[in-house]
Write a protein that holds these residues in place. Structure first.
Motif, mmCIF file in Angstrom:
data_model
loop_
_atom_site.group_PDB
_atom_site.id
_atom_site.type_symbol
_atom_site.label_atom_id
_atom_site.label_comp_id
_atom_site.label_asym_id
_atom_site.label_seq_id
_atom_site.Cartn_x
_atom_site.Cartn_y
_atom_site.Cartn_z
ATOM 1 N N ALA A 247 -2.675 -3.979 -1.321
ATOM 2 C CA ALA A 247 -3.858 -3.363 -0.512
ATOM 3 C C ALA A 247 -4.618 -4.978 -0.250
ATOM 4 C CB ALA A 247 -4.636 -2.344 -0.858
ATOM 5 N N SER B 67 1.227 -1.894 2.071
ATOM 6 C CA SER B 67 0.469 -2.271 1.012
ATOM 7 C C SER B 67 0.277 -0.932 0.005
ATOM 8 C CB SER B 67 -0.963 -2.246 1.784
ATOM 9 O OG SER B 67 -1.306 -0.933 2.362
ATOM 10 N N ASP C 62 -5.299 -4.089 8.336
ATOM 11 C CA ASP C 62 -4.874 -3.089 7.490
ATOM 12 C C ASP C 62 -4.845 -1.797 8.056
ATOM 13 O OD1 ASP C 62 -7.793 -2.096 7.707
ATOM 14 O OD2 ASP C 62 -8.168 -3.093 5.820
ATOM 15 N N ASN D 128 4.426 -8.837 3.021
ATOM 16 C CA ASN D 128 5.161 -7.693 3.847
ATOM 17 C C ASN D 128 6.324 -7.989 4.384
ATOM 18 O OD1 ASN D 128 3.066 -5.354 4.994
ATOM 19 N ND2 ASN D 128 1.714 -6.856 3.967
ATOM 20 N N GLY E 29 -0.797 -12.052 3.571
ATOM 21 C CA GLY E 29 -0.385 -10.820 3.523
ATOM 22 C C GLY E 29 0.858 -10.464 4.389
#
Length: 422
Positions: free
Chosen positions: A265, A259, A113, A302, A298
């Motif tokens: 997130a 995110s 992240d 994205n 993720g």
């Protein structure tokens, strides 16, 4: 009043002056959100508290992202990652289309992240004890993530002023930043927030270019957190720091992700982007675990966001802009002592309540008596006390309810006869 307008390839219908009433972006009811979501936004406080404190949207995820995740789940694709791969392509395309930033794909690295990207970049670029500058009030996690490093935090408050229309404004204090860069103790790194959270402030090209020049002159590494950049409001211009750093010869990296723009997130994936070849050579020494710890779900979320869910993003920005206008109207009527920093990017509103009649700690007063959870300005560093941060990524009725509750705890003005008898 009903209005119909195009956002990307979609048509959005608004009823009255505020808030999309179509299915895009879809915003579930508060009751459904409380029943189905399990993030801290919905579990930290009791059900009677209206949660507007954390940067999570109430909107349903973009269908393109949902489909991409379901496709990976159906394929049982849950393995490890070692590079950005298709995400480098997707991000580079988005940066070129939206910001005119030509990002070579080999300059895009993977991290869990943005917080991890910041820490790992600083750990690599400035190993050992050092001094890191931040401009406050700023995202509270800057303080928390820097606790992972042996650094001293140097706070330089933003300059605040009054715009031509009387509304509050803020900008970087370039003179104070230069003094710290040139001081005997010096500065090793500057953690820049661009756009700046909590104000929704878009730094000007001139200010960012001066930061890049100063960084090059004083050998300061810049890590620019640009997570809110996709949420730049319509008719506003976001300036990425990377190209300016490269032109000035400053060592810099950009950390960002889908995110915030697409409410992802929890899927845990971000990118670290090198400003130039020198920064890319540095990032090539990131430990392999930095990429390996990112989520494969993720990554694909994205990719879908940057590539396919741009219309959803545009409609969401339109909804946030409408909510910001609504909040301004509500504050003017029900909390006239409040001073509202109007965001130009992101879905967070910064509100000064020091003259609103809510005491020295308006955050606690509002939480305790009005049962509304806002962001506590005191946790944003120097200059934050007496302020709150309000999440605008919600249904218009949620904002109306929040302001109504807060107005309900204001002191009742004394009647003229009561004043004369005292």
């Amino acid at each position: 009043m009903t209005a119909v307008y195009a956002v990307g390839s979609r048509v959005v219908v608004t009823v009255s002056d505020h808030g999309p009433m179509s299915d895009f972006p879809d915003c579930p009811s508060l009751e459904l959100l409380r029943d189905t979501r399990t993030s801290i936004k919905w579990t930290r406080f009791p059900d009677d508290v209206l949660p507007l404190f954390v940067a999570e949207m109430d909107f349903a995820v973009a269908p393109e992202i949902r489909n991409a995740i379901v496709e990976r789940v159906t394929a049982s694709d849950f393995g490890y990652l070692d590079q950005a791969g298709p995400l480098a392509t997707a991000f580079s395309s988005f940066a070129a289309d939206r910001w005119g930033w030509d990002v070579p794909e080999p300059h895009v690295f993977l991290a869990t992240d943005v917080s991890a990207g910041i820490v790992e970049s600083l750990r690599l670029a400035r190993p050992g004890p050092g001094r890191v500058l931040i401009t406050t009030p700023v995202y509270p996690s800057f303080f928390e993530m820097l606790e992972e490093l042996p650094v001293e935090i140097v706070q330089v408050p933003l300059l605040t002023a009054e715009a031509a229309d009387g509304s509050p404004s803020a900008r970087l204090d370039l003179a104070a930043i230069e003094r710290e860069f040139a001081s005997e103790a010096g500065i090793d790194a500057f953690l820049l927030c661009n756009p700046h959270n909590p104000h929704g402030l878009l730094h000007s090209r001139e200010d960012l270019a001066e930061i890049a020049r100063l960084a090059a002159a004083h050998d300061v590494c810049i890590v620019s957190d640009e997570i809110h950049a996709p949420l730049t409001h319509h008719d506003e211009t976001f300036v990425p720091f990377g190209p300016l750093a490269a032109a000035a010869g400053a060592l810099a990296v950009v950390t960002t992700s889908a995110s915030k723009g697409w409410n992802l997130a929890g899927v845990k994936c971000s990118v670290i982007v090198a400003a130039d070849a020198r920064a890319a050579a540095l990032l090539a020494h990131l430990p392999p675990e930095v990429a390996c710890r990112a989520s494969i779900l993720g990554l694909h979320a994205n990719v879908a966001a940057f590539s396919d869910a741009r219309p959803w993003l545009d409609a969401t920005v339109a909804a946030v802009e409408a909510n910001d206008a609504l909040l301004a109207e509500l504050l003017a009527v029900y909390l006239p002592g409040a001073r509202h920093h109007r965001p130009r990017a992101g879905y967070l509103a910064w509100v000064d309540l020091r003259d609103a009649g809510l005491g020295d700690d308006p955050y606690d007063r509002i939480l305790t008596d009005a049962r509304v959870a806002l962001g506590n300005g005191a946790s944003f560093g120097l200059g934050g006390a007496g302020h709150v941060r309000v999440n605008l990524a919600c249904a218009p009725d949620t904002l109306r309810e929040a302001v109504s509750r807060i107005a309900g705890i204001l002191p009742t003005p004394s009647r003229p006869e009561e004043s004369r008898s005292r």
